[in-house]
Design an enzyme around this catalytic site. Structure first.
Site, mmCIF file in Angstrom:
data_model
loop_
_atom_site.group_PDB
_atom_site.id
_atom_site.type_symbol
_atom_site.label_atom_id
_atom_site.label_comp_id
_atom_site.label_asym_id
_atom_site.label_seq_id
_atom_site.Cartn_x
_atom_site.Cartn_y
_atom_site.Cartn_z
ATOM 1 N N CYS A 43 39.386 35.122 48.215
ATOM 2 C CA CYS A 43 39.187 36.523 48.597
ATOM 3 C C CYS A 43 38.017 36.667 49.584
ATOM 4 C CB CYS A 43 39.057 37.382 47.345
ATOM 5 S SG CYS A 43 39.450 39.106 47.671
ATOM 6 N N ARG A 48 40.394 42.114 56.633
ATOM 7 C CA ARG A 48 39.705 42.560 55.407
ATOM 8 C C ARG A 48 40.416 43.768 54.812
ATOM 9 N NH1 ARG A 48 34.425 44.667 56.190
ATOM 10 N NH2 ARG A 48 34.092 44.464 53.969
ATOM 11 N N GLY A 97 34.061 38.352 45.978
ATOM 12 C CA GLY A 97 32.919 39.264 45.897
ATOM 13 C C GLY A 97 33.004 40.226 47.052
ATOM 14 N N GLU A 140 40.553 32.120 39.911
ATOM 15 C CA GLU A 140 39.462 32.001 38.924
ATOM 16 C C GLU A 140 39.516 33.111 37.882
ATOM 17 O OE1 GLU A 140 39.224 32.980 42.004
ATOM 18 O OE2 GLU A 140 37.669 34.502 42.307
ATOM 19 N N HIS A 159 42.684 35.606 43.452
ATOM 20 C CA HIS A 159 41.600 35.052 42.628
ATOM 21 C C HIS A 159 42.139 34.163 41.507
ATOM 22 C CE1 HIS A 159 38.342 37.771 44.046
ATOM 23 N NE2 HIS A 159 39.312 38.656 44.201
ATOM 24 N N ILE A 179 42.239 41.798 44.599
ATOM 25 C CA ILE A 179 41.266 42.896 44.461
ATOM 26 C C ILE A 179 40.673 43.194 45.845
ATOM 27 C CG2 ILE A 179 39.152 43.694 43.317
ATOM 28 C CD1 ILE A 179 39.704 41.459 41.184
ATOM 29 N N ARG A 180 41.036 44.325 46.406
ATOM 30 C CA ARG A 180 40.595 44.657 47.775
ATOM 31 C C ARG A 180 40.697 43.418 48.668
ATOM 32 N NH1 ARG A 180 37.489 48.917 49.144
ATOM 33 N NH2 ARG A 180 36.040 47.587 50.237
HETATM 34 N N1 GLN Z 1 37.022 43.271 50.280
HETATM 35 C C1 GLN Z 1 36.091 42.217 50.010
HETATM 36 C C2 GLN Z 1 35.402 41.721 51.269
HETATM 37 O O1 GLN Z 1 35.645 42.201 52.326
HETATM 38 C C3 GLN Z 1 36.735 41.057 49.279
HETATM 39 C C4 GLN Z 1 37.118 41.458 47.873
HETATM 40 C C5 GLN Z 1 37.135 40.354 46.871
HETATM 41 O O2 GLN Z 1 36.578 39.258 47.062
HETATM 42 N N2 GLN Z 1 37.703 40.646 45.727
HETATM 43 O O3 GLN Z 1 34.617 40.819 51.184
#
Ligand code: GLN
Length: 204
Positions: free
Chosen positions: A84, A113, A52, A183, A181, A140-141
């Site tokens: 993540c 991060r 998230g 999941e 991830h 994802i990021r």
């Molecule tokens: N970039 C998000 C953070 O700093 C993490 C992204 C993710 O959980 N997909 O929390």
């Protein structure tokens, strides 16, 4: 051997992809429960911290008066698995944190991060995971693990591309974290790995 009750795996449900974790646990026949309030923590044996946004999760946990109770359960040895943003929440230190950003901590690692940069905000990459084998890592990021202290097991690294060699999965004792991830894929091997860790808790 005497049969013991199946452990209940809590899933922190303040924000992020907690539903996908619940579905993954269900698919492997594990018991799960959503964790939203301090009271919910009492009935779980372990906790998954989902993907998230870690800054939002930190703020919501603080507002819900969950921050200290979760931090304390983890410090007291409750098994936890972070994906993540969840990895960030389990890290003792963050690079590129938001102002004042705090984590539950527990893993003596430094996490960066949004480490993979803007052009690769979201991608899939094969990962070689220790003891499990090859699997598809969905990023994802995502953060990566910048450094680990002694005693932290590195379970997976990026195997190609510009981030080659970067650490993307770690374990120490009862704590497990992945930058990617599991999941969000149909592959349940990492959830199975964590549930096995929960069954073995205390014996490590
Ligand atoms: N970039 C998000 C953070 O700093 C993490 C992204 C993710 O959980 N997909 O929390």
């Amino acid at each position: 051997m005497a049969t013991t009750a199946d452990p209940v795996i809590g899933v922190l449900a303040l924000q992020g992809d907690f539903r996908e974790h619940v579905a993954a646990l269900k698919a492997i026949g594990a018991r799960s429960a959503l964790v939203r309030r301090p009271d919910d923590l009492q009935s779980v044996d372990a906790l998954i911290v989902p993907g998230g946004e870690s800054t939002t999760m930190w703020k919501l946990a603080t507002t819900a008066e969950m921050f200290e109770p979760v931090r304390k359960r983890i410090a007291d040895g409750m098994p936890a698995f972070g994906t993540c943003a969840g990895m960030i929440m389990l890290a003792d230190r963050i690079t590129d944190a938001a102002a004042g950003q705090q984590t539950f901590g527990g893993l003596p690692i430094t996490v960066r991060r949004n480490a993979f940069g803007r052009q690769t905000e979201s991608f899939e990459e094969p990962i070689a995971f220790d003891g499990i084998g090859e699997l598809a890592g969905v990023f994802i990021r995502a953060p990566w693990v910048e450094s680990v202290e002694d005693g932290v097991e590195v379970l997976a690294r990026v195997t190609s591309g510009p981030a080659i060699g970067r650490i993307v999965a770690v374990r120490q004792g009862n704590l497990l974290a992945t930058s990617f991830h599991p999941e969000l894929t149909a592959d349940r091997r990492i959830h199975e790995f964590f549930v096995a860790m929960v069954h073995d808790r205390g014996s490590a």
